[in-house]
Design a protein around this motif. Structure first.
Motif, mmCIF file in Angstrom:
data_model
loop_
_atom_site.group_PDB
_atom_site.id
_atom_site.type_symbol
_atom_site.label_atom_id
_atom_site.label_comp_id
_atom_site.label_asym_id
_atom_site.label_seq_id
_atom_site.Cartn_x
_atom_site.Cartn_y
_atom_site.Cartn_z
ATOM 1 N N GLU A 134 -8.387 75.038 14.621
ATOM 2 C CA GLU A 134 -8.351 73.585 14.401
ATOM 3 C C GLU A 134 -8.668 72.813 15.675
ATOM 4 O O GLU A 134 -9.295 71.754 15.629
ATOM 5 C CB GLU A 134 -6.982 73.180 13.871
ATOM 6 C CG GLU A 134 -6.873 71.692 13.543
ATOM 7 C CD GLU A 134 -5.503 71.336 12.969
ATOM 8 O OE1 GLU A 134 -5.255 70.145 12.726
ATOM 9 O OE2 GLU A 134 -4.678 72.271 12.772
ATOM 10 N N HIS A 135 -8.230 73.333 16.841
ATOM 11 C CA HIS A 135 -8.383 72.589 18.099
ATOM 12 C C HIS A 135 -9.322 73.279 19.086
ATOM 13 O O HIS A 135 -9.337 72.922 20.263
ATOM 14 C CB HIS A 135 -7.015 72.417 18.771
ATOM 15 C CG HIS A 135 -5.994 71.740 17.910
ATOM 16 N ND1 HIS A 135 -6.004 70.391 17.652
ATOM 17 C CD2 HIS A 135 -4.923 72.258 17.226
ATOM 18 C CE1 HIS A 135 -4.984 70.090 16.861
ATOM 19 N NE2 HIS A 135 -4.310 71.200 16.587
ATOM 20 N N GLU A 140 -11.714 71.163 21.294
ATOM 21 C CA GLU A 140 -11.164 69.979 21.949
ATOM 22 C C GLU A 140 -11.077 70.227 23.454
ATOM 23 O O GLU A 140 -10.713 71.317 23.897
ATOM 24 C CB GLU A 140 -9.779 69.650 21.399
ATOM 25 C CG GLU A 140 -9.788 69.241 19.940
ATOM 26 C CD GLU A 140 -8.392 68.939 19.409
ATOM 27 O OE1 GLU A 140 -8.260 68.593 18.232
ATOM 28 O OE2 GLU A 140 -7.434 69.058 20.212
ATOM 29 N N SER A 156 -6.106 82.082 15.891
ATOM 30 C CA SER A 156 -5.052 81.567 15.019
ATOM 31 C C SER A 156 -5.531 80.306 14.308
ATOM 32 O O SER A 156 -6.562 79.718 14.656
ATOM 33 C CB SER A 156 -3.798 81.262 15.846
ATOM 34 O OG SER A 156 -4.077 80.216 16.770
ATOM 35 N N GLU A 157 -4.755 79.883 13.273
ATOM 36 C CA GLU A 157 -5.113 78.666 12.556
ATOM 37 C C GLU A 157 -5.114 77.460 13.486
ATOM 38 O O GLU A 157 -5.977 76.589 13.411
ATOM 39 C CB GLU A 157 -4.133 78.444 11.388
ATOM 40 C CG GLU A 157 -4.234 79.472 10.277
ATOM 41 C CD GLU A 157 -5.605 79.432 9.599
ATOM 42 O OE1 GLU A 157 -6.211 78.345 9.546
ATOM 43 O OE2 GLU A 157 -6.065 80.489 9.131
ATOM 44 N N GLU A 158 -4.127 77.399 14.361
ATOM 45 C CA GLU A 158 -4.068 76.285 15.322
ATOM 46 C C GLU A 158 -5.275 76.311 16.254
ATOM 47 O O GLU A 158 -5.870 75.267 16.555
ATOM 48 C CB GLU A 158 -2.782 76.371 16.137
ATOM 49 C CG GLU A 158 -2.648 75.235 17.174
ATOM 50 C CD GLU A 158 -1.423 75.401 18.045
ATOM 51 O OE1 GLU A 158 -1.171 74.518 18.884
ATOM 52 O OE2 GLU A 158 -0.717 76.430 17.880
ATOM 53 N N ALA A 159 -5.652 77.501 16.712
ATOM 54 C CA ALA A 159 -6.807 77.599 17.619
ATOM 55 C C ALA A 159 -8.086 77.170 16.918
ATOM 56 O O ALA A 159 -8.919 76.465 17.497
ATOM 57 C CB ALA A 159 -6.936 79.030 18.141
ATOM 58 N N TYR A 192 -8.058 72.251 25.619
ATOM 59 C CA TYR A 192 -7.295 73.157 24.770
ATOM 60 C C TYR A 192 -7.670 74.591 25.131
ATOM 61 O O TYR A 192 -8.845 74.940 25.204
ATOM 62 C CB TYR A 192 -7.588 72.903 23.295
ATOM 63 C CG TYR A 192 -6.816 73.848 22.391
ATOM 64 C CD1 TYR A 192 -7.397 75.024 21.920
ATOM 65 C CD2 TYR A 192 -5.499 73.579 22.051
ATOM 66 C CE1 TYR A 192 -6.692 75.903 21.122
ATOM 67 C CE2 TYR A 192 -4.783 74.451 21.249
ATOM 68 C CZ TYR A 192 -5.391 75.613 20.789
ATOM 69 O OH TYR A 192 -4.690 76.482 19.995
ATOM 70 N N THR A 207 4.446 63.703 19.383
ATOM 71 C CA THR A 207 4.541 64.407 18.103
ATOM 72 C C THR A 207 5.166 65.789 18.228
ATOM 73 O O THR A 207 5.298 66.490 17.224
ATOM 74 C CB THR A 207 3.138 64.543 17.484
ATOM 75 O OG1 THR A 207 2.298 65.266 18.391
ATOM 76 C CG2 THR A 207 2.521 63.175 17.224
ATOM 77 N N ARG A 208 5.519 66.187 19.451
ATOM 78 C CA ARG A 208 6.138 67.508 19.630
ATOM 79 C C ARG A 208 7.525 67.537 18.967
ATOM 80 O O ARG A 208 8.331 66.592 19.088
ATOM 81 C CB ARG A 208 6.270 67.826 21.119
ATOM 82 C CG ARG A 208 4.947 68.023 21.845
ATOM 83 C CD ARG A 208 4.217 69.262 21.350
ATOM 84 N NE ARG A 208 4.948 70.475 21.659
ATOM 85 C CZ ARG A 208 4.715 71.220 22.729
ATOM 86 N NH1 ARG A 208 3.765 70.865 23.582
ATOM 87 N NH2 ARG A 208 5.417 72.314 22.953
ATOM 88 N N GLU A 209 7.799 68.620 18.282
ATOM 89 C CA GLU A 209 9.067 68.731 17.553
ATOM 90 C C GLU A 209 10.252 68.723 18.506
ATOM 91 O O GLU A 209 11.305 68.150 18.207
ATOM 92 C CB GLU A 209 9.045 70.029 16.729
ATOM 93 C CG GLU A 209 10.271 70.217 15.843
ATOM 94 C CD GLU A 209 10.411 69.113 14.819
ATOM 95 O OE1 GLU A 209 11.546 68.771 14.449
ATOM 96 O OE2 GLU A 209 9.361 68.559 14.392
ATOM 97 N N THR A 219 -6.124 78.930 24.818
ATOM 98 C CA THR A 219 -5.113 79.884 24.358
ATOM 99 C C THR A 219 -4.676 80.801 25.479
ATOM 100 O O THR A 219 -3.845 81.687 25.264
ATOM 101 C CB THR A 219 -5.690 80.722 23.206
ATOM 102 O OG1 THR A 219 -6.859 81.403 23.658
ATOM 103 C CG2 THR A 219 -6.035 79.842 22.017
#
Length: 626
Positions: A561-562, A565, A556-559, A568, A71-73, A570
């Protein structure tokens, strides 16, 4: 004539005794063998279940990685636009970083035709770049739009591995659109086999064809449990799962089938107890071969014990028969005494007295032998119990490595206190040095308590909760970071209820959660101008609310969210594995509470723990920011 009858009777008695001795020894050996096989079956079953759970966890923890990379861009853009192929080195480095971070063997990307267009090993001589793997099962599964799993020997490296694959859509997934490529992750198997070699038993994994793909004994790898047919060999050669390996027969010979699915087998001239368990997720079977040495030893002990018991019975019968014969002799002597002269009577009494003394002495010696045999049997029973306990402890020892992560921070604190104590002693500040040594002693006791959790788990199968002081746990965690707080000039702001807050928990595990949260907060404030660590505890009717906050940059928003997990993080590469918060959340959940994270309105991150104070129903609403 009478002499002949007596001799015949004595021979018959001797034969009966010998036959009874042999029969009792055989029966004792059989009973001991059945009991020893039952104990060995139980021990092997426990070891097999632990190994199956360990292997399943080791492999499935990487199941997410190909889907995540797919899924990586940058990966999608690389497949979507041919002109982006000039960024191949950058993508190769990205895949190599993912490989190192997840601790797997290789990561590579296949195009729609199955040719490798990016790989983590692009710089090695045995690189996958340009190789076509359309014949592999994991490619066919992923190119059809579903996740793939496959085990095989590498065609380039020749190393065994387990492959996970995921389809890659360059412009987004659509039900009627075939994938544009396949992301593949190869997991090595040497690490799990090294752990198996610590066991006394032999572990091996076979596929549906009976090929031994993994084994603690290297000599058994890539051999067949039973000879392969020609059609099976041709099928394996067609898939190149095992390249051109000869796959010889292992020589396993089945001797006997036992209840419960166990078997007695012979391999390499040695006899084993064999148990098998299916690994349905991987289409494998896990086997364990336990040597029959304890069973043979138990048979000898059982035979000796039964033989000793029979000899005791025979000795008791001989004593009874001897006493009966003596009584009859006395009666004959008495009858003869009445009909003989006084001299003959006195002579006869003298002989009787001498014989009686001899029999008493013989009886005393027999009693001493019986006591010695009884003591020997008791010593044998104690020795057997100690051997069984030692075997249990050896199996439990394999689990000790799992608490290594929990001991790292106390060990670091011990080193810091020891270094400080040495400096204080050089400056003749003995009272301060004694305080540091007291802290070291406390940390050692806590480490012993952590190690005791594994022993308690193995004994009872669960954790025992008790009333724990929240303030004491916070004090302990802050003491671990005292030197670091002073060095970084961090201010600790405490908001605690005046009365002690008590929770239903385990003190060692709760302190571990607080240490993880405080350590993360200190790490987050490394580059902050204002450095404040805020801790709080609030007593409720049914719940106690604990919180740890910092004045760092926040999450962050990403942090957010995950954050919980596994793996994961930062932090920069190599600075952390991303397991602390995942483990902390699991500990709090096991204690009957929950762990939450968010950003403070004043800036910085806030972590809130809800733990039961007594009998609880539903957790309360999240409190306001610290």
């Amino acid at each position: 004539m009478n002499i002949t009858r007596r001799r015949t009777r004595r021979v018959l008695i001797a034969l009966v005794i010998v036959a009874g001795l042999l029969l009792m020894m055989w029966q004792g050996a059989q009973l001991a063998r059945e009991r020893a096989l039952t104990d060995l079956h139980h021990t092997a079953g426990n070891a097999l279940e632990l190994s199956r759970a360990n292997l399943t966890g080791y492999l499935t923890r990487h199941d997410y990685l190909p889907h995540l990379l797919a899924t990586r861009e940058s990966v999608r853009r690389f497949l979507a636009r041919p002109e982006a192929r000039r960024d191949g080195p950058a993508l190769n480095r990205l895949l190599d970083s993912a490989r190192a971070y997840a601790d797997v063997s290789d990561v590579y990307l296949l195009d729609r035709s199955g040719t490798t267009i990016a790989a983590s090993n692009w710089q090695r001589d045995d690189t996958f770049m340009g190789q076509n793997y359309a014949f592999r099962g994991y490619y066919r599964q992923a190119i059809s739009g579903r996740s793939g799993r496959f085990h095989a020997l590498g065609t380039q490296s020749g190393a065994r591995g387990y492959y996970f694959s995921a389809p890659v859509w360059a412009t987004g997934q659509a039900p009627d659109t075939p994938p544009d490529g396949v992301m593949v992750v190869k997991v090595g198997l040497d690490e799990i086999e090294r752990e198996w070699r610590n066991l006394d038993a032999t572990l091996l994994v076979s596929d549906i064809n009976g090929i031994v793909f993994m084994a603690s004994d290297p000599a058994l790898r890539l051999s067949a449990l039973q000879p392969l047919s020609e059609s099976a060999r041709r099928g394996l050669l067609a898939t190149r799962r095992y390249t051109d390996e000869p796959l010889p027969a292992s020589g396993l010979e089945i001797l006997q089938s036992l209840p419960g699915g166990a078997r007695l087998v012979r391999l390499g001239g040695r006899d084993y107890l064999n148990l098998s368990r299916p690994l349905a997720r991987f289409n494998w079977s896990l086997h364990i071969l336990e040597p029959l040495t304890p069973v043979v030893q138990a048979q000898w002990l059982g035979a000796l014990g039964a033989g000793g018991g029979w000899m005791l019975i025979a000795l008791g019968g001989a004593i009874g028969w001897q006493r009966r014969r003596l009584r009859r002799e006395r009666e004959r002597f008495a009858e003869r005494e009445r009909h003989t002269l006084a001299h003959a009577r006195d002579e006869l009494e003298r002989h009787v007295t001498e014989r009686t003394a001899e029999l008493v002495d013989s009886n005393r010696q027999l009693s001493q032998e019986i006591d010695e045999r009884r003591r020997a049997e008791e010593s044998l029973r104690q020795t057997r119990d100690e051997l069984v306990q030692a075997a249990r402890l050896a199996v439990l020892g394999q689990l000790a490595a799992s608490i290594n992560h929990e001991l790292n921070q106390p060990l670091g604190a011990i080193r810091a206190y020891a270094d400080n104590a040495r400096v204080l002693l050089q400056r003749d500040r003995r009272d301060d040095a004694a305080a540091n040594l007291a802290q070291i002693a406390e940390l050692v006791e806590r480490m012993a308590a952590i190690s005791a959790q594994l022993r308690q788990f193995s004994r009872k199968g669960g954790e025992t909760l008790s009333d724990v002081s929240v303030q004491a746990c916070f004090d302990y965690a802050l003491r671990l970071f005292r030197a670091r707080l002073e060095q970084a000039d961090i201010t600790v702001v405490s908001h605690m209820d005046e009365s002690t807050c008590w929770v239903r928990a385990d003190s060692v595990r709760l302190e571990q959660v607080l240490v993880n949260l405080i350590g993360n907060a200190l790490q987050a404030m490394n580059d902050s101008a204002e450095r404040q660590l805020m801790v709080a505890a609030e007593q409720g009717d049914e719940w106690v609310i604990l919180s740890v906050a910092d004045s760092g940059p926040g999450l962050s928003e990403e942090a957010l969210e995950h954050l919980f997990e596994p793996f994961y993080t930062t932090r920069a590469a190599g600075k952390g594995l991303g397991l602390g918060l995942s483990i902390s959340q699991r500990i709090v959940s096991d204690l009957g509470g929950r762990l939450e994270a968010r950003n403070r309105a004043q800036g910085g991150a806030l972590f809130v723990i809800h733990l039961p104070a007594a009998a609880c129903s539903q957790p309360p609403e999240t409190p306001a920011d610290v």
